[in-house]
Design a protein around this motif. Structure first.
Motif, short mmCIF file in Angstrom:
data_model
loop_
_atom_site.label_atom_id
_atom_site.label_comp_id
_atom_site.label_asym_id
_atom_site.label_seq_id
_atom_site.Cartn_x
_atom_site.Cartn_y
_atom_site.Cartn_z
N GLN A 279 0.81 -1.21 0.00
CA GLN A 279 0.00 0.00 0.00
C GLN A 279 0.85 1.27 0.00
O GLN A 279 0.33 2.36 0.20
CB GLN A 279 -0.93 0.01 1.22
N GLY A 280 2.15 1.09 -0.21
CA GLY A 280 3.04 2.25 -0.28
C GLY A 280 3.40 2.82 1.07
O GLY A 280 3.78 4.00 1.15
N LEU A 281 3.34 2.01 2.15
CA LEU A 281 3.64 2.50 3.49
C LEU A 281 4.90 1.83 4.02
O LEU A 281 5.04 0.61 3.97
CB LEU A 281 2.47 2.21 4.44
N LEU A 282 5.81 2.64 4.53
CA LEU A 282 7.01 2.14 5.20
C LEU A 282 6.82 2.26 6.71
O LEU A 282 6.18 3.20 7.19
CB LEU A 282 8.25 2.95 4.79
N HIS A 283 7.40 1.33 7.46
CA HIS A 283 7.29 1.40 8.92
C HIS A 283 8.33 2.35 9.49
O HIS A 283 8.01 3.22 10.29
CB HIS A 283 7.46 0.00 9.52
N ARG A 284 9.58 2.14 9.14
CA ARG A 284 10.72 2.99 9.52
C ARG A 284 11.14 2.89 10.98
O ARG A 284 12.01 3.64 11.42
CB ARG A 284 10.47 4.47 9.17
N ASP A 285 10.55 2.01 11.75
CA ASP A 285 11.02 1.83 13.13
C ASP A 285 10.88 0.37 13.55
O ASP A 285 10.39 0.07 14.64
CB ASP A 285 10.25 2.75 14.08
N LEU A 306 3.87 -3.49 15.70
CA LEU A 306 3.28 -2.36 16.40
C LEU A 306 3.85 -1.03 15.91
O LEU A 306 4.85 -0.98 15.21
CB LEU A 306 3.58 -2.46 17.91
N ASP A 307 3.19 -0.01 16.32
CA ASP A 307 3.67 1.38 16.25
C ASP A 307 4.10 1.83 14.86
O ASP A 307 5.27 1.78 14.51
CB ASP A 307 4.82 1.60 17.23
N PHE A 308 3.14 2.29 14.11
CA PHE A 308 3.43 2.92 12.82
C PHE A 308 3.53 4.43 12.97
O PHE A 308 3.16 5.18 12.10
CB PHE A 308 2.34 2.55 11.80
N GLY A 309 4.02 4.88 14.13
CA GLY A 309 4.12 6.32 14.39
C GLY A 309 5.08 7.03 13.47
O GLY A 309 4.99 8.23 13.28
N LEU A 310 6.07 6.29 12.90
CA LEU A 310 7.02 6.90 11.97
C LEU A 310 6.76 6.46 10.54
O LEU A 310 7.63 6.55 9.69
CB LEU A 310 8.45 6.51 12.37
N VAL A 311 5.53 5.98 10.30
CA VAL A 311 5.19 5.47 8.98
C VAL A 311 5.36 6.55 7.92
O VAL A 311 5.10 7.73 8.16
CB VAL A 311 3.75 4.92 8.96
N LYS A 312 5.81 6.14 6.74
CA LYS A 312 5.97 7.06 5.62
C LYS A 312 5.17 6.56 4.44
O LYS A 312 5.23 5.37 4.10
CB LYS A 312 7.45 7.18 5.22
N ASP A 313 4.42 7.47 3.83
CA ASP A 313 3.65 7.14 2.63
C ASP A 313 4.51 7.44 1.42
O ASP A 313 4.88 8.60 1.16
CB ASP A 313 2.36 7.98 2.61
N LEU A 314 4.85 6.39 0.66
CA LEU A 314 5.73 6.58 -0.50
C LEU A 314 5.05 7.39 -1.59
O LEU A 314 5.71 7.88 -2.50
CB LEU A 314 6.14 5.21 -1.06
N GLY A 315 3.75 7.56 -1.50
CA GLY A 315 3.05 8.35 -2.50
C GLY A 315 3.21 9.84 -2.29
O GLY A 315 2.91 10.64 -3.17
N GLU A 316 3.71 10.24 -1.09
CA GLU A 316 3.91 11.67 -0.84
C GLU A 316 5.18 12.15 -1.53
O GLU A 316 6.15 11.41 -1.69
CB GLU A 316 4.00 11.93 0.67
N VAL A 346 14.64 7.04 1.90
CA VAL A 346 14.47 5.66 2.33
C VAL A 346 13.35 5.00 1.54
O VAL A 346 12.42 5.66 1.06
CB VAL A 346 14.16 5.59 3.84
N ASP A 347 13.45 3.68 1.38
CA ASP A 347 12.39 2.93 0.71
C ASP A 347 12.17 1.62 1.45
O ASP A 347 12.64 1.45 2.60
CB ASP A 347 12.73 2.70 -0.77
N ALA A 348 11.48 0.68 0.84
CA ALA A 348 11.13 -0.57 1.52
C ALA A 348 12.36 -1.34 1.96
O ALA A 348 12.32 -2.09 2.95
CB ALA A 348 10.28 -1.43 0.58
N ARG A 349 13.48 -1.18 1.27
CA ARG A 349 14.69 -1.91 1.64
C ARG A 349 15.28 -1.43 2.96
O ARG A 349 16.05 -2.15 3.60
CB ARG A 349 15.72 -1.80 0.51
N SER A 350 14.89 -0.23 3.40
CA SER A 350 15.32 0.24 4.72
C SER A 350 14.65 -0.56 5.83
O SER A 350 15.27 -0.87 6.86
CB SER A 350 14.99 1.74 4.88
N ASP A 351 13.38 -0.91 5.65
CA ASP A 351 12.70 -1.77 6.61
C ASP A 351 13.35 -3.15 6.65
O ASP A 351 13.43 -3.79 7.71
CB ASP A 351 11.21 -1.92 6.26
#
Length: 481
Positions: A279-285, A306-316, A346-351
């Motif tokens: 869905q184009g969302l990264l967790h990042r934590d 848990l905790d998608f507080g640092l989530v990033k939308d790749l569509g932005e 950062v992209d999905a490979r960072s997760d």
């Protein structure tokens, strides 16, 4: 002599009756949950019976006058204590108190007619006891009105819509998490509440977290039930209530995990991330504290992300949080190199890098890199090759799993797995994949459950709080690079 013996016998019966009555009611209330009607019936019966037992005082006392005063003092104490201890409306307390006093006054009338007294004593005694009884009724009713009103105010203050806050589970820099119960469903949930006084950016991130996380429905992702604003404008959202231990607690209790279990846990995280990345969302934590191991009936080793507080939308077009603040967000022990040097790219490979660091910790019991401070740890992520897991622990480990983790920890994103699906396929191809069974998991919980409880690691909690993650200043990291 016969009258004195009778009085002593009645006094003994009265005292024993009180103890038996109190003990019986206490046992009834302690042996299980009772409905409100049952509790009200117990309250009424107990209070009336106590009043009846107290009414024996004018009969069993050698002097009726002293017995009458003993009765009224006991009734005053019982009615006032009941008003303090038992939640009750003023109307209910008034009616119940009048009923108890009526029993006592009737007993006094009978006693003064049976016992020898002067012609004027019964009327005067009855009047005095009636005045003191009226005072007891008034005091009990007023106490109930005040205390019941205060309890109601507290109960109302602890409500968020259909949810009642039961207890605080934790607090972070931006918010608090409470255990709560739904009024109709009687289902326990966890509520994350933004602390009053947080800045506008914090509120924006908080609302963004729930909006993005609520789009995720995978069983390995924390479920969001509801969200809204309180009457005074605070934002909150409701999520599932978890029982178990996070992976930090798992490592603290039993240390390095068997390779088969490491694969089993990482595959579940991959499943959750696959939906998010799709869905184009990264967790990042991704870190052990954000991966919760649930012990559920039929599924003893279920992982929740848990905790998608640092989530990033790749569509932005850009990450508003990091771009405006000039900071890096995440946990240094599990942060990908590009998240330190170029956080906006950062992209999905960072997760996947972070997940590789988690797998390394599960397999070896140690972090990939450690240092005397945050800057040193980040510098290692940028420049230091990770030590092979077998070399770290000093004995042989499966080469396929070790190589897989080292590939996740590659400095350059293009050298890692291209996607979380590719990583999951590699995990399934490992020789130990599928060897961690339900029986193994049940055996582990049976052996270590008590140790987890004793260490305080088992937590009935919600996800960690937004804003509790480490925030690393960008300029020092650039200099460290």
């Amino acid at each position: 002599m016969g009258l004195e013996t009778l009085s002593r016998g009645l006094l003994l019966i009265e005292m024993l009756s009180q103890y038996v009555l109190f003990g019986g009611v206490w046992l009834l209330c302690r042996t299980g949950r009772r409905s409100q009607r049952v509790l009200e019936a117990l309250d009424t019966g107990n209070t009336v019976l106590i009043g009846a037992v107290m009414a024996l005082s004018p009969f069993d006392h050698p002097y009726p006058v002293a017995g009458a005063y003993e009765m009224v003092l006991a009734l005053m104490a019982v009615l006032c204590l009941r008003a303090i201890i038992v939640p009750s409306s003023a109307r209910r307390t008034l009616l119940l108190s009048i009923g108890v006093v009526t029993v006592g006054m009737a007993a006094l009338l009978v006693a003064t007619r049976i016992r020898d007294t002067s012609p004027f004593a019964p009327r005067l005694l009855f009047l005095l006891v009636l005045c003191w009884s009226a005072l007891a009724v008034t005091a009990g009713t007023v106490a109930s009105a005040v205390i019941y009103g205060l309890r109601k105010q507290v109960r109302d203050a602890r409500k968020l819509g259909q949810y009642t806050l039961l207890q605080r589970l934790g607090a972070g820099a931006m918010g608090e998490v409470y255990l709560a119960s739904h009024a109709m469903l009687r289902r326990r949930t966890a509520i994350k509440l933004l602390r009053a006084g947080s800045d506008g950016q914090g509120l924006e991130r908080f609302e963004r977290e729930v909006q993005l996380t609520s789009q995720l429905t995978h069983p390995n992702t924390i479920a969001i039930y509801d969200y809204g604003h309180t009457a005074d404008g605070l934002f909150y959202y409701v999520m599932e209530y978890l029982e178990g231990v996070d992976l930090d607690g798992l490592l603290a209790v039993s240390g390095p995990q068997p390779p088969a279990r490491v694969i089993h846990l990482l595959r579940q995280v991959c499943d959750a991330l696959e939906e998010a990345h799709g869905q184009g969302l990264l967790h990042r934590d991704i870190k052990p504290a954000n991966l919760f191991l649930c012990r559920r009936r039929g599924v003893p080793d279920l992982v929740k992300v848990l905790d998608f507080g640092l989530v990033k939308d790749l569509g932005e077009s850009r990450d508003s949080a990091s771009s405006r603040s000039g900071t890096l967000t995440g946990s240094p022990l599990f942060m990908a190199p590009e998240a330190i040097s170029t956080p906006g790219k950062v992209d999905a490979r960072s997760d996947l890098y972070s997940l590789g660091a988690v797998g390394y910790a599960l397999l070896t019991g140690t972090h990939v890199f450690e240092g005397r401070g945050m800057v040193e740890v980040c510098a290692h992520h940028l420049h230091t090759p990770p030590e092979p897991p077998s070399q770290r622990v000093g004995h042989a480990l499966p080469e396929d799993l070790s190589g897989l983790l080292l590939r996740c920890l590659a400095k350059r994103p293009e050298e890692r797995f291209a996607s979380v699906q590719e990583l999951r396929d590699a995990l399934e191809a490992c020789a130990d994949a599928g060897k961690w069974t339900k029986v193994d998991a049940e055996r582990w919980w049976l052996q270590h459950g008590a140790a987890v409880d004793a260490a305080g690691s088992t937590r009935r909690v919600a996800p960690p709080l937004t804003g509790a993650q480490t925030v690393v200043a960008k300029d020092p990291m650039s200099r460290a690079a």
